[in-house]
Every structure is written in structure tokens, then in C-alpha cells.
Write an enzyme that holds these catalytic residues in place. Structure first.
Site, mmCIF file in Angstrom:
data_model
loop_
_atom_site.group_PDB
_atom_site.id
_atom_site.type_symbol
_atom_site.label_atom_id
_atom_site.label_comp_id
_atom_site.label_asym_id
_atom_site.label_seq_id
_atom_site.Cartn_x
_atom_site.Cartn_y
_atom_site.Cartn_z
ATOM 1 N N ARG A 67 61.713 75.452 44.042
ATOM 2 C CA ARG A 67 61.477 76.906 44.049
ATOM 3 C C ARG A 67 61.688 77.604 42.705
ATOM 4 N NH1 ARG A 67 63.489 80.438 48.959
ATOM 5 N NH2 ARG A 67 65.585 79.918 48.200
ATOM 6 N N ASP A 68 62.049 76.886 41.653
ATOM 7 C CA ASP A 68 62.225 77.581 40.367
ATOM 8 C C ASP A 68 61.929 76.649 39.202
ATOM 9 O OD1 ASP A 68 62.676 79.870 38.911
ATOM 10 O OD2 ASP A 68 64.848 79.604 38.802
ATOM 11 N N ILE A 69 60.762 76.035 39.250
ATOM 12 C CA ILE A 69 60.352 75.130 38.175
ATOM 13 C C ILE A 69 59.859 75.952 36.989
ATOM 14 C CG2 ILE A 69 58.767 73.266 37.534
ATOM 15 C CD1 ILE A 69 58.597 72.818 40.684
ATOM 16 N N ASN A 105 64.528 75.506 33.080
ATOM 17 C CA ASN A 105 65.239 74.677 34.056
ATOM 18 C C ASN A 105 64.964 73.191 33.864
ATOM 19 O OD1 ASN A 105 66.553 76.772 35.301
ATOM 20 N ND2 ASN A 105 65.042 77.020 36.923
#
Length: 255
Positions: free
Chosen positions: A86-88, A92
Site C-alpha cells: 500500500r505504499d510503494i 520506501n
């Protein structure tokens, strides 16, 4: 809190060479902290945008691209549950001492059992520019929404530009729209990061740029799975020809 701790304990069991190892968690003064292995080279965005950092050549970028794809394939298909990150995004993606990519920051990750429907959430989370358009209407984070974010990440690494950039105070430019426009003009290679010069294999670069567009398709069913993405990147399967359809991605960014 119970749900958070349960998911942390589950994610702590993940073992893959392209995923940062989660060591534990800490709750202090109302804050929840996740503790990971130390990555000496920090996050990828530093090497893409900080001009004081060494420039990454294409071989390094391509290995990072494949490493992240391998980690995502493991999350989606290689573990007992489906893990949606959900947060590529580049900030990150962490780099170890040998510049190998490790997918980190599982603070927004969701897990669900195979053959079950992902739960709907009323809160759309992620980073603008990487958020799939269907999330606003369905509220369901799926492997396809991760693939969409990975498509933005592909273009970001190849072009050296953020998925969403402000060129004027009231104007926001989507990277995927810019690459798409150049592809339609037959000049997709004009979007590559200028810091690379001409030092890259054109066929490989073109494949990565087109794959970024395919993964960023506004229709979830048109996006490839991460298993198919790995086959494209490894040269085991040829990327299909993209059809000239009127894609437009700008509407996914709220004014």
C-alpha cells in the site's frame, strides 16, 4: 491496537532477500514505531534526487527495479497470506551495503487470506501519484493497486522524476501522462533521466518505460500480475504491444 500487533507479528515472519527484516515494534508516548534492519545506503530517493549523492547507472537501477519486483511477488504470492504493501515509492525502497533493493516500511500494509475478498476501508492511504484510481471508489487495497504503484515507481527510476511534480503554482504534472504523451509521439526514450546520458541499452529502457505504463493502466484488470512483471523483466516473456488508446491519468489526482 490488537489488530496492529497481530499484523506486526505476521509481517515479522516475512523472509525474503528483497524485503527489509522487521525486528519488532515499540510503543512509546503514544507513538507506534516499527524497527527494521539498518540499511547503510539509506533510501533510493536520495540517489534519484539529491545531487550530492552518487548517480546510479542504468545497471544499478535495473537491478533495483528487479529486486523490488521480486519482493512484491513474494508478498503477493509467496507467503501464506496475501500482503498488500500500500505504499510503494522510492523513499520506501532501502539499499543495503551492496546497493541491493529492500522493500521497507510496512506501516500501511494489509494482510488477507487467499480466496477471500479484501476488506473495504473508508480511508484511502498511500502517496499521491502512486494511488490507483479505483481506490477512491472501491476502498479496497489489492495486489492490483500495488502493481499500479509499482508502475509509477518504474517510471520514477527510469525518468529520474517524481510521479507528481509542480511545474507552476496551480499546475501539477503527472509523470505517467508525460511518458504516455511521448510514447504516442514515438519518442518515449526522450523521457529517460538526463543523468544517464546515452549509457543504457535502448531496448531494455523502452521495455521498462512501457511496462511502467502498462502497470499504471487505469483499469485494474489490464495490469499484469507481479509474476508476469518478473517474466518481462527477466526476458522470459516479451512485453505485448501497447494499443493506442486514450489513457488519461490526471483525473486520479484530486484538485
Amino acid at each position: 491496537m490488537k489488530e496492529f500487533v497481530a499484523e506486526v507479528l505476521s509481517i515479522g515472519q516475512l523472509r525474503h532477500r528483497n524485503i527489509v527484516q522487521l525486528l519488532g515494534y515499540c510503543r512509546r508516548r503514544g507513538e507506534l514505531l516499527l524497527v527494521y534492519d539498518f540499511m547503510p545506503n539509506g533510501s533510493l530517493d536520495k540517489f534519484l534526487y539529491d545531487r550530492t549523492a552518487p548517480n546510479l547507472d542504468w545497471n544499478q537501477r535495473f537491478q533495483i527495479i528487479k529486486g523490488v519486483a521480486s519482493g512484491l511477488l513474494y508478498l503477493h504470492e509467496g507467503w501464506e497470506q496475501v500482503v498488500v504493501h500500500r505504499d510503494i515509492k522510492s523513499s520506501n525502497i532501502l539499499l543495503d551495503g551492496e546497493m541491493n533493493a529492500r522493500l521497507g516500511d510496512f506501516g500501511l500494509a494489509k494482510l488477507y487470506d487467499r480466496r477471500t475478498d479484501p476488506q473495504t476501508t473508508t480511508h484511502v492511504v498511500g502517496t499521491i501519484g502512486y494511488i490507483a484510481p479505483e481506490l477512491g471508489s472501491t476502498g479496497k487495497a489489492t495486489t492490483a493497486t500495488d502493481v499500479f504503484a509499482y508502475g509509477g515507481f518504474l517510471l520514477e527510476v527510469a525518468c529520474g522524476r517524481r510521479p507528481l511534480e509542480a511545474e507552476a503554482p496551480a499546475e501539477r504534472v503527472m509523470l505517467v501522462d508525460w511518458v504516455l504523451d511521448n510514447w504516442k509521439k514515438g519518442a518515449v526514450l526522450a523521457t529517460t533521466d538526463r543523468l544517464l546520458g546515452d549509457d543504457y541499452p535502448e531496448a531494455e529502457m523502452e521495455m521498462v518505460l512501457k511496462l511502467g505504463l502498462l502497470c499504471s493502466h487505469p483499469i485494474p484488470e489490464a495490469r499484469p500480475s507481479m509474476r508476469l512483471v518478473m517474466q518481462f523483466l527477466n526476458g522470459d516473456t516479451a512485453l505485448p504491444e501497447l494499443s493506442l488508446v486514450q489513457w488519461s491519468f490526471s483525473e486520479i489526482v484530486s484538485p
